[in-house]
Design an enzyme around this catalytic site. Structure first.
Site, PDB file in Angstrom:
ATOM      1  N   SER A 189      21.804   9.768  -0.274  1.00  0.00           N
ATOM      2  CA  SER A 189      20.698   9.396  -1.160  1.00  0.00           C
ATOM      3  C   SER A 189      20.276   7.956  -0.874  1.00  0.00           C
ATOM      4  O   SER A 189      21.084   7.040  -1.017  1.00  0.00           O
ATOM      5  CB  SER A 189      21.123   9.541  -2.621  1.00  0.00           C
ATOM      6  OG  SER A 189      21.488  10.875  -2.897  1.00  0.00           O
TER       7      SER A 189
ATOM      8  N   GLU B 112      19.448   2.238  -2.184  1.00  0.00           N
ATOM      9  CA  GLU B 112      20.902   2.231  -2.387  1.00  0.00           C
ATOM     10  C   GLU B 112      21.664   1.508  -1.281  1.00  0.00           C
ATOM     11  O   GLU B 112      22.571   0.734  -1.567  1.00  0.00           O
ATOM     12  CB  GLU B 112      21.433   3.671  -2.528  1.00  0.00           C
ATOM     13  CG  GLU B 112      21.308   4.227  -3.932  1.00  0.00           C
ATOM     14  CD  GLU B 112      22.260   5.388  -4.172  1.00  0.00           C
ATOM     15  OE1 GLU B 112      23.371   5.380  -3.609  1.00  0.00           O
ATOM     16  OE2 GLU B 112      21.896   6.299  -4.929  1.00  0.00           O
TER      17      GLU B 112
ATOM     18  N   ARG C 239      25.533   3.098 -10.404  1.00  0.00           N
ATOM     19  CA  ARG C 239      25.548   2.608  -9.017  1.00  0.00           C
ATOM     20  C   ARG C 239      25.718   1.090  -8.950  1.00  0.00           C
ATOM     21  O   ARG C 239      25.108   0.421  -8.118  1.00  0.00           O
ATOM     22  CB  ARG C 239      24.264   3.032  -8.280  1.00  0.00           C
ATOM     23  CG  ARG C 239      24.049   4.527  -8.190  1.00  0.00           C
ATOM     24  CD  ARG C 239      25.153   5.216  -7.369  1.00  0.00           C
ATOM     25  NE  ARG C 239      24.948   6.663  -7.397  1.00  0.00           N
ATOM     26  CZ  ARG C 239      25.423   7.481  -8.329  1.00  0.00           C
ATOM     27  NH1 ARG C 239      26.162   7.001  -9.306  1.00  0.00           N
ATOM     28  NH2 ARG C 239      25.200   8.770  -8.279  1.00  0.00           N
TER      29      ARG C 239
END
Length: 339
Positions: free
Chosen positions: A239, A335, A166
């Site tokens: 998410s 995130e 990520r």
């Protein structure tokens, strides 16, 4: 001037949480020329420039005192084709899932595991999106970005992107690079990634013994649809927390209290935990306060039940972080980009 700059625009339609904040200025870029025009406009009017894509990785906590530029460029083209390996290029504004479906319809495999991920092509390399054992870095063939410091175009190779879990150079240097188009190396002869149990199980349930890339895509779409709420129905950003990387010692500490903990060994010796498991075990699954909550089926997803503000969602996220740190000695990282 082809760029249409509008004052005081609500960003509610442009972020999947459905948070209602206003942009001081707003425009959409349909071409490289529009992007350059937006940069010049922001400079001339002495306002910051904030670039967004599909708005699926945003948590907006206040009105944005900037020119918000939404990437809306479209276009998909084959760059090279040797009979099996095909390099395909897509403009940054292309919606991600329809692009994946386009490649499958053309008989190209490689992106099927990344089906039904929200967002745009241009945002995909930013955080090296991944799902079910495949990440952008695995199919990446290059991208073209505009250097906002110099105004020059630059092509990036795989190594130059510094992809990690990520993460990428574009995330490490926020505000510098504006991704214009991305290239992917796909194949006509499929090399399917079926390591994740739920995908194999779904295919077996459907009686599919020799799946095609399209079969894999459909299986993943059905799994994701069951697990993750549709942002068009219930505001969310997918998410919300990264799956944390921890030491073996931390895993041992947690397992002493929770023997059913599952941890995945990483090449560097660290262990990856499921953030959703930690949040659920801590009792947050299904939690709701006013219109901010944790999804009842997937603890990794924060949701806006209607009128939640970005600050309410952020407060909930921070309370979860604090609780997980105190319970498990694990730091959860959000995130979405926060503004």
């Amino acid at each position: 001037m082809s760029l249409q700059v509008q004052p005081q625009v609500s960003l509610k339609p442009f972020n999947t949480f459905g948070v209602d904040v206003r942009a001081q200025l707003f425009a959409e870029a349909h071409s490289d020329a529009d992007v350059r025009e937006a940069l010049a406009y922001a400079s001339a009017h002495d306002v910051p420039l904030l670039v967004i894509g599909g708005g699926s990785n945003l948590l907006l906590t206040a009105d944005i005192p900037a020119l918000v530029l939404r990437m809306a460029s479209r276009g998909i083209r084959v760059i090279s084709d040797d009979g099996n390996r095909v390099v395909i290029e897509a403009e940054a504004g292309e919606p991600w899932h329809p692009f994946v479906q386009h490649t499958l319809a053309q008989g190209f495999s490689g992106l099927e595991n990344l089906s039904l991920i929200p967002g745009t092509v241009g945002a995909a390399p930013m955080q090296n999106i991944g799902a079910y054992g495949v990440e952008i870095k695995d199919v990446f063939a290059g991208l073209t970005a505009l250097d906002r410091q110099t105004g020059e175009l630059r092509d990036f190779s795989l190594e130059e992107c510094r992809f990690a879990y990520r993460d990428s150079v574009f995330k490490q240097q926020p505000g510098r690079w504006l991704i214009l188009r991305v290239r992917f190396a796909l194949n006509r002869v499929a090399h399917l990634h079926l390591e994740y149990g739920p995908v194999r199980q779904r295919l077996t349930e459907q009686g599919i013994e020799q799946p095609t890339p399209t079969d894999v895509s459909r299986a993943i779409c059905s799994i994701r649809s069951e697990k993750l709420p549709d942002p068009a129905v219930l505001g969310n950003a997918g998410s919300f927390f990264k799956n944390p990387l921890v030491s073996a010692a931390v895993v041992a500490q947690i397992k002493a209290q929770h023997p059913d903990l599952v941890a995945y060994a990483q090449p560097d010796g660290q262990m990856k935990l499921a953030a959703g498991w930690l949040i659920e075990r801590a009792g947050w699954k299904g939690f709701r306060e006013a219109d901010a909550g944790v999804h009842k089926l997937q603890a990794l997803v924060l949701v806006n039940y209607g009128a939640a503000t970005g600050l309410q969602l952020l407060d909930l996220a921070q309370r979860i972080q604090k609780d997980i740190a105190e319970r498990f000695n694990v730091e959860l990282e959000m995130e979405p980009n926060r503004y």
